[in-house]
Design a protein around this motif. Structure first.
Motif, PDB file in Angstrom:
ATOM      1  N   PRO A  64       0.916  -1.286  -0.124  1.00 45.68           N
ATOM      2  CA  PRO A  64      -0.026  -0.109   0.046  1.00 45.68           C
ATOM      3  C   PRO A  64       0.621   1.288  -0.056  1.00 45.68           C
ATOM      4  O   PRO A  64       1.929   1.248   0.558  1.00 45.68           O
ATOM      5  CB  PRO A  64      -0.642   0.089   1.268  1.00 45.68           C
ATOM      6  CG  PRO A  64      -0.681  -1.393   1.737  1.00 45.68           C
ATOM      7  CD  PRO A  64       0.504  -1.989   1.299  1.00 45.68           C
ATOM      8  N   LEU A  66       0.326   3.809   1.563  1.00 46.00           N
ATOM      9  CA  LEU A  66       0.375   4.527   2.872  1.00 46.00           C
ATOM     10  C   LEU A  66       1.579   3.790   3.539  1.00 46.00           C
ATOM     11  O   LEU A  66       2.494   4.691   4.237  1.00 46.00           O
ATOM     12  CB  LEU A  66      -0.820   4.288   3.654  1.00 46.00           C
ATOM     13  CG  LEU A  66      -1.037   4.550   5.149  1.00 46.00           C
ATOM     14  CD1 LEU A  66      -1.319   6.270   5.165  1.00 46.00           C
ATOM     15  CD2 LEU A  66      -2.030   3.937   5.786  1.00 46.00           C
ATOM     16  N   PHE A 162      -5.705   7.981 -10.407  1.00 43.96           N
ATOM     17  CA  PHE A 162      -5.379   7.277  -8.973  1.00 43.96           C
ATOM     18  C   PHE A 162      -4.312   8.003  -8.189  1.00 43.96           C
ATOM     19  O   PHE A 162      -4.326   8.016  -7.049  1.00 43.96           O
ATOM     20  CB  PHE A 162      -4.643   5.679  -9.184  1.00 43.96           C
ATOM     21  CG  PHE A 162      -5.741   4.920  -9.520  1.00 43.96           C
ATOM     22  CD1 PHE A 162      -6.531   4.789  -8.357  1.00 43.96           C
ATOM     23  CD2 PHE A 162      -5.685   3.996 -10.487  1.00 43.96           C
ATOM     24  CE1 PHE A 162      -7.506   3.643  -8.534  1.00 43.96           C
ATOM     25  CE2 PHE A 162      -6.653   3.029 -10.444  1.00 43.96           C
ATOM     26  CZ  PHE A 162      -7.574   2.854  -9.915  1.00 43.96           C
ATOM     27  N   HIS A 165      -5.877  10.837  -6.334  1.00 41.78           N
ATOM     28  CA  HIS A 165      -6.566  10.405  -5.113  1.00 41.78           C
ATOM     29  C   HIS A 165      -5.608  10.064  -3.949  1.00 41.78           C
ATOM     30  O   HIS A 165      -5.660   9.994  -2.964  1.00 41.78           O
ATOM     31  CB  HIS A 165      -7.573   9.142  -5.454  1.00 41.78           C
ATOM     32  CG  HIS A 165      -8.676   9.594  -6.304  1.00 41.78           C
ATOM     33  ND1 HIS A 165      -9.689   8.865  -6.862  1.00 41.78           N
ATOM     34  CD2 HIS A 165      -9.140  10.931  -6.935  1.00 41.78           C
ATOM     35  CE1 HIS A 165     -10.440   9.679  -7.594  1.00 41.78           C
ATOM     36  NE2 HIS A 165     -10.073  10.761  -7.486  1.00 41.78           N
ATOM     37  N   ALA A 168      -4.183  12.414  -1.315  1.00 38.57           N
ATOM     38  CA  ALA A 168      -5.112  12.457  -0.035  1.00 38.57           C
ATOM     39  C   ALA A 168      -4.401  11.846   1.239  1.00 38.57           C
ATOM     40  O   ALA A 168      -4.484  12.487   2.283  1.00 38.57           O
ATOM     41  CB  ALA A 168      -6.444  11.738   0.012  1.00 38.57           C
ATOM     42  N   LEU A 169      -3.507  10.675   0.961  1.00 37.92           N
ATOM     43  CA  LEU A 169      -2.771  10.246   2.195  1.00 37.92           C
ATOM     44  C   LEU A 169      -1.879  11.086   2.747  1.00 37.92           C
ATOM     45  O   LEU A 169      -1.146  10.977   3.842  1.00 37.92           O
ATOM     46  CB  LEU A 169      -2.100   8.941   1.470  1.00 37.92           C
ATOM     47  CG  LEU A 169      -2.893   7.839   1.042  1.00 37.92           C
ATOM     48  CD1 LEU A 169      -1.997   6.524   0.632  1.00 37.92           C
ATOM     49  CD2 LEU A 169      -3.934   7.432   2.171  1.00 37.92           C
ATOM     50  N   SER A 171      -2.301  13.851   3.963  1.00 34.75           N
ATOM     51  CA  SER A 171      -2.813  14.511   5.010  1.00 34.75           C
ATOM     52  C   SER A 171      -2.720  13.531   6.300  1.00 34.75           C
ATOM     53  O   SER A 171      -2.681  14.247   7.576  1.00 34.75           O
ATOM     54  CB  SER A 171      -4.293  14.564   4.915  1.00 34.75           C
ATOM     55  OG  SER A 171      -4.910  13.301   4.857  1.00 34.75           O
ATOM     56  N   THR A 179      -7.548  17.147   1.876  1.00 32.84           N
ATOM     57  CA  THR A 179      -8.225  16.356   2.821  1.00 32.84           C
ATOM     58  C   THR A 179      -7.747  16.834   4.118  1.00 32.84           C
ATOM     59  O   THR A 179      -8.162  16.838   5.051  1.00 32.84           O
ATOM     60  CB  THR A 179      -7.703  14.811   2.652  1.00 32.84           C
ATOM     61  OG1 THR A 179      -7.545  14.496   1.287  1.00 32.84           O
ATOM     62  CG2 THR A 179      -8.613  14.006   3.632  1.00 32.84           C
ATOM     63  N   ALA A 199     -14.503  18.758   0.488  1.00 36.64           N
ATOM     64  CA  ALA A 199     -13.305  18.161  -0.315  1.00 36.64           C
ATOM     65  C   ALA A 199     -13.588  17.247  -1.421  1.00 36.64           C
ATOM     66  O   ALA A 199     -12.936  17.253  -2.278  1.00 36.64           O
ATOM     67  CB  ALA A 199     -12.557  17.393   0.814  1.00 36.64           C
ATOM     68  N   ALA A 200     -14.598  16.398  -0.859  1.00 37.01           N
ATOM     69  CA  ALA A 200     -15.063  15.527  -2.201  1.00 37.01           C
ATOM     70  C   ALA A 200     -15.237  16.098  -3.431  1.00 37.01           C
ATOM     71  O   ALA A 200     -14.848  15.683  -4.504  1.00 37.01           O
ATOM     72  CB  ALA A 200     -16.336  14.722  -1.713  1.00 37.01           C
ATOM     73  N   TYR A 203     -12.370  17.310  -5.126  1.00 33.90           N
ATOM     74  CA  TYR A 203     -11.653  16.244  -5.745  1.00 33.90           C
ATOM     75  C   TYR A 203     -12.184  15.926  -7.200  1.00 33.90           C
ATOM     76  O   TYR A 203     -11.708  15.606  -8.064  1.00 33.90           O
ATOM     77  CB  TYR A 203     -11.548  14.911  -4.904  1.00 33.90           C
ATOM     78  CG  TYR A 203     -10.161  15.059  -3.924  1.00 33.90           C
ATOM     79  CD1 TYR A 203      -9.117  14.853  -4.344  1.00 33.90           C
ATOM     80  CD2 TYR A 203     -10.488  15.495  -2.495  1.00 33.90           C
ATOM     81  CE1 TYR A 203      -7.824  15.090  -3.434  1.00 33.90           C
ATOM     82  CE2 TYR A 203      -9.503  15.357  -1.592  1.00 33.90           C
ATOM     83  CZ  TYR A 203      -7.984  15.384  -1.962  1.00 33.90           C
ATOM     84  OH  TYR A 203      -7.139  15.391  -1.160  1.00 33.90           O
ATOM     85  N   MET A 204     -13.554  15.832  -7.125  1.00 32.89           N
ATOM     86  CA  MET A 204     -14.298  15.512  -8.182  1.00 32.89           C
ATOM     87  C   MET A 204     -14.081  16.378  -9.348  1.00 32.89           C
ATOM     88  O   MET A 204     -13.885  15.960 -10.556  1.00 32.89           O
ATOM     89  CB  MET A 204     -15.713  15.446  -7.987  1.00 32.89           C
ATOM     90  CG  MET A 204     -16.137  13.887  -8.003  1.00 32.89           C
ATOM     91  SD  MET A 204     -17.686  13.658  -7.132  1.00 32.89           S
ATOM     92  CE  MET A 204     -18.931  14.425  -7.905  1.00 32.89           C
ATOM     93  N   THR A 207     -10.827  15.611 -10.787  1.00 31.34           N
ATOM     94  CA  THR A 207     -10.733  14.464 -11.517  1.00 31.34           C
ATOM     95  C   THR A 207     -11.357  14.697 -12.983  1.00 31.34           C
ATOM     96  O   THR A 207     -10.816  14.169 -13.902  1.00 31.34           O
ATOM     97  CB  THR A 207     -11.802  13.417 -10.928  1.00 31.34           C
ATOM     98  OG1 THR A 207     -11.152  13.116  -9.409  1.00 31.34           O
ATOM     99  CG2 THR A 207     -11.634  11.887 -11.732  1.00 31.34           C
ATOM    100  N   PHE A 208     -12.236  15.443 -13.050  1.00 36.16           N
ATOM    101  CA  PHE A 208     -13.246  15.768 -14.125  1.00 36.16           C
ATOM    102  C   PHE A 208     -12.160  16.553 -15.094  1.00 36.16           C
ATOM    103  O   PHE A 208     -12.331  16.554 -16.443  1.00 36.16           O
ATOM    104  CB  PHE A 208     -14.581  16.153 -14.246  1.00 36.16           C
ATOM    105  CG  PHE A 208     -15.560  15.270 -13.562  1.00 36.16           C
ATOM    106  CD1 PHE A 208     -15.549  13.940 -13.877  1.00 36.16           C
ATOM    107  CD2 PHE A 208     -16.409  15.333 -12.369  1.00 36.16           C
ATOM    108  CE1 PHE A 208     -16.388  13.032 -13.569  1.00 36.16           C
ATOM    109  CE2 PHE A 208     -17.154  14.600 -11.923  1.00 36.16           C
ATOM    110  CZ  PHE A 208     -17.086  13.399 -12.681  1.00 36.16           C
TER     111      PHE A 208
END
Lengths: 234, 230
Positions: A64, A66, A162, A165, A168-169, A171, A179, A199-200, A203-204, A207-208
Motif C-alpha cells: 500500500p 500508505l 489514482f 486520489h 489524499a494520504l 494528510s 483532505t 473536499a469530495a 476532488y471531483m 478528476t473531471f
C-alpha cells in the motif's frame, strides 16, 4: 447542513487545493520521467539490468502507498547514519517524503503501463525504421516511444486519477492538502458532512479536469484511429 | 529482528484482522457490483441512472475522503437518529463496520464496471434461448449468465481485488487496530519504525503474491476450452 462554515474557511481549502495540485503534478512528472527509461530497459535490457527494475516494480505495486510513505517518513529516521547525512534536512520534511513516495509509486505503475505499450508496437513499424537505416536510439525516439505513448494514454490517464486520489494520504503525515484542510475544519467545527463533502467536491472537479484534458489529448493523438466524420468527405 | 522486538505476535493478529476486512469488503463489493451492473444495463432509467451516478461519483473521490465521510458523518447521523427515537447514550460507530462498508462501497463501483463488461460479452442468443425454454430470470442468471460471464470478469475482478487489499491499510486511519495501526504503536514503543513497517510491507507483498498465483489458476480453469487468444 450549514455551509456558511465553508464560506468562512475557504482560504484553508484554497491552500489545500494548491498543495494537492502541485503534489500530484510533481509526482506525476518525476514518476513519468523516471519510468520511460526504466520501461525501455525493462523491454530491451539484459536480464541483469532488468532484475532490479522488476524488484522495484514488484515492491511498489505490491504494497500500500500508505506503508511506502510511512517507511520513508517515519522509517528512515530509525537509522543514525541517515540522521547524520546531508540529505536529512530533506528527509525530515513531510512534503519531501510524501512526494518521494508518490513519485516512486506512480513510477512503478507507469513502468508497467509503458512497457506494455512498447511490447505492443507492431513489428512492421520497427522493420520499416530498420529498413530506413535508423540507429537504435533514433528508432526509439522517433518510432517506438511516440506510438507507445499513444497506446499508453488510456491506462495512464487512470494512473493520473489514482495518483490524484493517492495524494489524499499526505494528510496523514501532517500535510495540509484538500483532505488535510477538511480534517482541520471537521475538528474545529465538528461538522464532518460539510467539511468532507466540500473536499469530495473539489476532488471531483480535479478528476473531471483530468478526464477532460485527456479526452482532448486523445482526440489530438489518436485522431487517425477515430471513425471518420461525414464532414471529412465533403 | 525475527520476533520484531517482541511485537511479531501482535502484528500477526493485526494481519488476520486485515484479512477479515479484505474478505468482508470483497463480499460487499461483489454484491453491490452485481446489483450495479444489472441496473446499469437495465432499460429502465430509474435503475440505470442511479447506477451511473454511483460509479461516476465514487470514482471521482479519493477512498480516504469517502472513508472519513462514512466514519465521521455516519457517526453523526447515527447519533442524530438515535436521539430522535429517544436513545440517550452516545453511540460509537465501529471502525470495522465503517471501513468494510466504505471499501465495499468504493470497490462495488469498480466491480460494477467489470461485471457490466463481462455481462455484455456473453452472447445474447444464449440468454434468449434460456427465455425460450421458459426459465425464470433468476434461473437464466444462475445457469446461463453467471457461468459464462465468469471468464470475462476474472481479469478485472483480480485487478480490483489487488487494489482492494491495499486499500485496507486505510482503515488504520479511522482507528481500527489492524496490522498498520499495531505496527505504528509498536514503532512508537521500540523506535524501530523501519523494521515494523517493513514487516507490514512484507505481509502485504505476501498477500499480493498468493492472490496473483490463485487468480492465474482460476483464470486458466475458467478459460478451459477457449484459445489463449482471448
Amino acid at each position: 447542513m450549514d455551509f456558511s462554515i465553508i464560506q468562512e474557511s475557504w482560504p484553508i481549502y484554497f491552500d489545500g487545493l494548491v498543495t494537492t495540485v502541485w503534489l500530484t503534478v510533481a509526482a506525476l512528472v518525476i514518476g513519468l520521467l523516471l519510468a520511460v527509461p526504466l520501461a525501455v530497459v525493462r523491454v530491451q535490457g539484459g536480464a541483469l539490468a532488468q532484475a532490479p527494475i522488476r524488484a522495484f516494480v514488484y515492491f511498489f505495486r505490491g504494497t500500500p502507498l500508505l506503508i511506502q510513505m510511512f517507511l520513508i517518513y517515519y522509517g528512515l529516521g530509525q537509522f543514525q547514519w541517515m540522521q547524520q547525512s546531508v540529505l536529512w534536512s530533506l528527509f525530515s520534511e513531510a512534503w519531501f517524503c510524501a512526494l518521494l513516495a508518490f513519485a516512486l509509486n506512480t513510477c512503478a505503475y507507469s513502468v508497467e503501463i509503458i512497457r506494455g505499450a512498447i511490447v505492443a508496437t507492431s513489428p512492421g513499424e520497427i522493420e520499416a525504421a530498420r529498413a530506413c537505416g535508423m540507429s537504435r536510439m533514433l528508432m526509439l525516439w522517433r518510432i517506438i516511444l511516440p506510438s507507445a505513448f499513444r497506446r499508453a494514454l488510456p491506462a495512464y490517464s487512470n494512473e493520473m486519477i489514482f495518483m490524484l486520489h493517492g495524494t489524499a494520504l499526505a494528510s496523514t503525515v501532517t500535510i495540509v492538502d484538500i483532505t488535510g484542510a477538511a480534517r482541520i475544519i471537521q475538528s474545529r467545527y465538528y461538522s464532518p458532512w460539510e467539511a468532507f463533502l466540500t473536499a469530495a467536491l473539489l476532488y471531483m472537479c480535479l478528476t473531471f479536469t483530468i478526464v477532460f484534458f485527456v479526452r482532448r489529448l486523445e482526440k489530438h493523438w489518436q485522431g487517425h484511429l477515430l471513425p471518420a466524420r461525414v464532414s471529412d468527405f465533403e | 529482528m525475527f520476533t520484531l522486538y517482541g511485537y511479531g505476535h501482535t502484528i500477526l493478529v493485526g494481519a488476520l484482522l486485515t484479512l477479515e476486512v479484505c474478505f468482508a469488503s470483497l463480499a460487499v463489493a461483489v454484491l453491490l457490483g452485481m446489483l450495479g451492473a444489472l441496473s446499469k444495463l437495465s432499460p429502465r432509467l430509474l435503475l440505470s441512472l442511479p447506477a451511473k451516478l454511483y460509479t461516476t461519483v465514487v470514482r471521482g473521490i479519493p477512498d480516504l475522503v469517502l472513508m472519513l465521510i462514512v466514519f465521521y458523518g455516519g457517526q453523526m447521523a447515527v447519533n442524530a437518529i438515535a436521539e430522535k427515537i429517544g436513545h440517550e447514550e452516545y453511540i460509537d460507530v465501529n471502525p470495522f463496520i465503517a471501513g468494510v462498508l466504505t471499501i465495499g462501497f468504493i470497490f462495488g463501483a469498480y466491480m460494477t464496471e467489470t461485471f457490466r463488461g463481462a455481462i455484455l460479452a456473453v452472447n445474447p442468443g444464449q440468454l434468449e434461448a434460456g427465455r425460450a425454454y421458459g426459465m425464470t430470470g433468476l434461473q437464466i442468471f444462475s445457469r446461463i449468465l453467471l457461468p459464462q460471464m465468469m471468464r470475462h470478469a476474472l481479469p478485472g475482478f483480480g485487478n480490483n481485488w489487488l487494489v482492494l487489499t491495499k486499500a485496507t491499510a486505510l482503515v488504520s486511519i479511522i482507528g481500527l487496530n489492524d496490522m498498520v495501526q499495531r505496527a505504528s504503536l509498536a514503532a512508537g514503543a521500540t523506535h524501530k519504525p523501519f523494521v515494523l513497517y517493513g514487516a507490514v510491507a512484507v505481509n502485504y507483498l505476501l498477500l499480493t503474491t498468493v492472490s496473483i498465483i490463485l487468480l492465474k489458476y482460476f483464470e486458466k480453469r475458467y478459460s478451459a476450452g477457449f484459445s489463449r487468444e482471448m
